[in-house]
Design a protein around this motif. Structure first.
Motif, short mmCIF file in Angstrom:
data_model
loop_
_atom_site.label_atom_id
_atom_site.label_comp_id
_atom_site.label_asym_id
_atom_site.label_seq_id
_atom_site.Cartn_x
_atom_site.Cartn_y
_atom_site.Cartn_z
N TRP A 42 0.85 -1.19 0.00
CA TRP A 42 0.00 0.00 0.00
C TRP A 42 0.88 1.23 0.00
CZ3 TRP A 42 -5.43 -0.19 0.41
CH2 TRP A 42 -5.98 -1.46 0.69
N PRO A 84 -1.65 7.67 -2.27
CA PRO A 84 -1.91 8.08 -3.65
C PRO A 84 -1.51 9.54 -3.90
CG PRO A 84 -3.97 7.95 -2.44
CD PRO A 84 -2.89 7.47 -1.51
N ARG A 85 -1.31 10.27 -2.82
CA ARG A 85 -1.02 11.69 -2.95
C ARG A 85 0.49 11.94 -2.97
NH1 ARG A 85 -3.48 15.31 1.65
NH2 ARG A 85 -5.55 14.61 1.00
N ILE A 126 -2.04 0.81 10.01
CA ILE A 126 -3.30 1.46 9.65
C ILE A 126 -3.11 2.03 8.25
CG2 ILE A 126 -4.84 3.39 10.24
CD1 ILE A 126 -4.97 1.39 12.47
N LEU A 127 -4.13 1.85 7.39
CA LEU A 127 -3.96 2.19 5.98
C LEU A 127 -4.15 3.69 5.69
CD1 LEU A 127 -5.60 -0.95 4.34
CD2 LEU A 127 -3.17 -0.44 4.73
N ARG A 128 -3.34 4.46 6.39
CA ARG A 128 -3.33 5.90 6.13
C ARG A 128 -1.90 6.35 5.96
NH1 ARG A 128 -7.29 9.48 6.28
NH2 ARG A 128 -9.34 8.66 6.78
N CYS A 176 1.00 12.26 5.22
CA CYS A 176 -0.06 13.26 5.02
C CYS A 176 -1.45 12.78 5.44
CB CYS A 176 -0.07 13.74 3.57
SG CYS A 176 -0.73 12.53 2.42
N ASP A 177 -1.55 11.56 5.94
CA ASP A 177 -2.79 11.03 6.50
C ASP A 177 -3.88 10.71 5.47
OD1 ASP A 177 -4.00 10.06 8.86
OD2 ASP A 177 -5.37 11.78 8.86
N ALA A 178 -3.54 10.76 4.19
CA ALA A 178 -4.55 10.37 3.18
C ALA A 178 -4.79 8.86 3.27
CB ALA A 178 -4.05 10.74 1.79
N PRO A 179 -6.01 8.41 2.92
CA PRO A 179 -6.25 6.97 2.90
C PRO A 179 -5.34 6.30 1.86
CG PRO A 179 -8.31 8.19 2.66
CD PRO A 179 -7.19 9.19 2.53
N GLY A 180 -4.79 5.15 2.22
CA GLY A 180 -3.85 4.47 1.34
C GLY A 180 -4.51 3.89 0.10
N LEU A 213 -3.97 0.61 -2.76
CA LEU A 213 -3.30 -0.65 -3.03
C LEU A 213 -2.45 -0.49 -4.28
CD1 LEU A 213 -3.35 -3.42 -1.67
CD2 LEU A 213 -5.27 -4.03 -3.16
#
Ligand SMILES: Nc1nc2c(ncn2[C@@H]2O[C@H](COP(=O)(O)OP(=O)(O)OP(=O)(O)O)[C@@H](O)[C@H]2O)c(=O)[nH]1
Ligand SMILES: [Mg+2]
Ligand SMILES: [Zn+2]
Ligand SMILES: [Zn+2]
Lengths: 291, 114
Positions: free
Chosen positions: B71, B74-75, B85-87, B91-95, B97
Motif C-alpha cells: 500500500w 496516492p497523494r 493502519i492504511l493511512r 499526510c494522512d490520506a487513505p492508502g 493498493l
C-alpha cells in the motif's frame, strides 16, 4: 513456417496477454450492473462467514426500512436448501433461492440466471445474499452497487486481519450481533482497529438484528447510496459511473465512488478518493468510525 | 475452493487463443498472483494439474509469479508499512493498493505456430 529459411519448422512465439483471468466474470458483472442501473434498482452483495447473521440482518431490514416505502427483494445463495429465501419471504421480502450446490461463491452468471424468473425490476433495493464464506465470494463482481460484509462480534477481533481480501473488497461492514457484547469477552475497539489495517476507508455500522440497534443508520446508508447513484428521491442529475473503469476485480470498490463524489465533484481531481479526507462512501451512519 | 473455476477460465482462454492463432502446441503459461487476489498459489497449481488432463494444456507447465501486496499514499507516494493502519504516515490520506497486489493475471502463453 520458419521465415528465415523456409524449412518448414514451426516457431515458438510468446503471446503477451496481461489479461485478468476473471475477465469473463467481470464482463457478465458489467452486464448485470447495466440492468440494475437502467431499472433503477440498488443491488447489494451481502457477504460474510456462515452464520454471521446475513439473513437476520435482512429480516430486520424489512422492518427498519418499512417507513421508506421501498420495495425490497432478495436472492439468497444456499448450498442445499431454500431456508434463507423462505425466512426472507416470511419477513416480507420477496425472495428466491439460488442453489449453488458445490460452488462456494456466487458469480455474475449465476446471478444473471437467477434474475430471469424473479421480478427484480420492480424492486428498489435488491439484496444478493452470497454463500457464507469469507474467502471466495470476495473476488467475484456480481454487478452490485456496493459490497456489504456482515461480521458478527462472536467471530473474533482479528477476523479482518485473517481475511484481508474480503474486507478490502467491502464498501461497508455491518458489525452485527452487538446485543451479545455484554456477554462476550470482545473489545469492539480491536475490531475497528483491525478493519483500519485492511480497509483504507473503513465504514462500519454496529448493529443487532435482535435488538434493532444500528438498523436506522444502516437504512440511512442505503438511502444515501440510492441518492448517490441517482435512484433516490433527492437524486443528483449526474452520475460519474462513466468515469470509472470497471475492468477491475472489485467493481464494487469503484462503484462506491460513484455515489461518494456525487456532491463533491468540483475540481477534476483523480478519482482515487485521496483528496477527500475522511469522505464517506455513503455517509449518514452515526456509528461510523473513521480512523 | 474457487481455484477450480479459475483454472477452468484460464484453460478456456488459452484454448481460444491457441485456436485463434492456429497454434500446433502450447509450451508454457505464465500467471501472476497478487497476494490479495484471493487465490492460493499452491491450490491454484494443484487445481491446474488436475484440471488440465484432456485439454490442450495437458502437458503444459504453469509458471506462477507471486506479487506481494503493498500500500502507498496516492497523494505523496509514501509507502505504508505492512500491517499498519492504511493511512499515509506523512499526510494522512487513505492508502491505495499498489498495482498487481490484488490481480490475478494471465501474462503470457508460449505457443508453437506454423
Ligand atoms: N443474538 C443475536 N443472534 C443473531 C443475530 N443475528 C443472527 N443471529 C443468530 O445467528 C444465527 C445465524 O444467523 P443467520 O441470519 O442465519 O446467519 P447467515 O449469515 O445468514 O447464515 P448462512 O446464510 O447460513 O451463512 C441464527 O441462530 C440467528 O438467530 C443478532 O443480531 N443477535
Ligand atoms: Mg443466510
Ligand atoms: Zn469459491
Ligand atoms: Zn501521503
Amino acid at each position: 513456417m520458419c521465415t528465415t529459411c523456409g524449412c518448414g519448422d514451426t516457431e515458438l512465439v510468446p503471446v503477451e496477454l496481461h489479461e485478468k483471468i476473471l475477465a469473463g466474470n467481470d464482463r457478465a458483472a458489467r452486464h448485470n450492473r447495466e440492468h440494475f442501473l437502467e431499472s433503477g434498482v440498488l443491488a447489494l452483495n451481502l457477504m460474510g462467514s456462515p452464520g454471521a447473521g446475513k439473513t437476520a440482518v435482512l429480516e430486520a431490514t424489512a422492518k427498519a426500512a418499512a417507513s421508506k416505502g421501498w420495495k425490497l427483494g432478495a436472492v439468497s445463495a444456499d448450498l442445499a436448501t431454500d431456508n434463507d429465501a423462505r425466512r426472507l419471504q416470511k419477513a416480507g421480502i420477496p425472495s428466491k433461492a439460488i442453489t449453488t450446490g458445490q460452488a462456494c461463491h456466487l458469480d455474475a452468471e449465476l446471478v444473471h440466471r437467477s434474475l430471469h424468473d424473479f421480478p427484480w425490476q420492480q424492486t428498489d433495493v435488491f439484496f444478493i445474499e452470497n454463500v457464507g464464506n469469507l474467502v471466495c465470494p470476495a473476488i467475484y463482481d456480481l454487478g452490485q452497487a456496493a459490497n456489504v460484509v456482515v461480521l458478527s462480534v462472536t467471530e473474533g477481533e482479528d477476523k479482518p486481519l485473517k481475511y484481508p481480501v474480503m474486507f478490502n473488497a467491502a464498501d461497508l461492514v455491518l458489525l452485527t450481533k452487538c446485543d451479545l457484547v455484554p456477554h462476550l469477552d470482545v473489545e469492539l475497539a480491536k475490531v475497528h482497529d483491525a478493519l483500519a489495517r485492511v480497509m483504507p476507508r473503513p465504514r462500519v455500522i454496529e448493529v443487532s438484528a435482535r435488538s434493532g440497534q444500528g438498523m436506522d443508520a444502516w437504512v440511512a446508508w442505503l438511502e444515501e447510496l440510492r441518492d448517490g447513484i441517482g435512484l433516490g428521491a433527492a437524486a443528483h442529475a449526474h452520475s460519474h459511473a462513466h468515469e470509472h473503469s470497471h475492468d477491475h476485480a472489485h467493481g464494487a470498490e469503484h462503484h462506491a465512488h460513484v455515489h461518494s463524489h456525487a456532491h463533491a465533484h468540483d475540481g477534476g481531481h483523480a478519482h482515487d478518493g485521496a483528496d477527500h479526507h475522511g469522505h464517506s462512501h455513503a455517509g449518514g451512519g452515526k456509528h461510523d468510525h473513521e480512523h | 475452493m474457487h481455484e477450480y473455476s479459475l483454472v477452468e477460465a484460464l484453460v478456456t482462454r488459452v484454448e481460444a487463443e491457441a485456436r485463434k492463432r492456429g497454434a500446433l502446441a502450447v509450451h508454457r503459461l505464465s500467471v501472476r498472483v497478487g497476494e490479495l487476489s484471493g487465490v492460493d498459489p499452491e491450490l491454484f497449481q494443484t487445481a491446474y494439474e488436475t484440471f488440465r488432463a484432456g485439454t490442450l494444456c495437458a502437458d503444459v507447465p504453469l509458471t506462477l509469479t507471486r506479487v506481494a501486496a503493498s500500500w502507498s499514499c496516492p497523494r505523496c507516494k509514501t509507502p505504508i508499512a505492512r500491517g499498519a493502519i492504511l493511512r499515509c504516515p506523512a499526510c494522512d490520506a487513505p492508502g491505495k493498493l499498489d498495482d498487481g497486489s490484488d490481480a490475478l493475471t494471465l501474462d503470457r502463453i508460449e505457443m508453437e505456430v506454423p
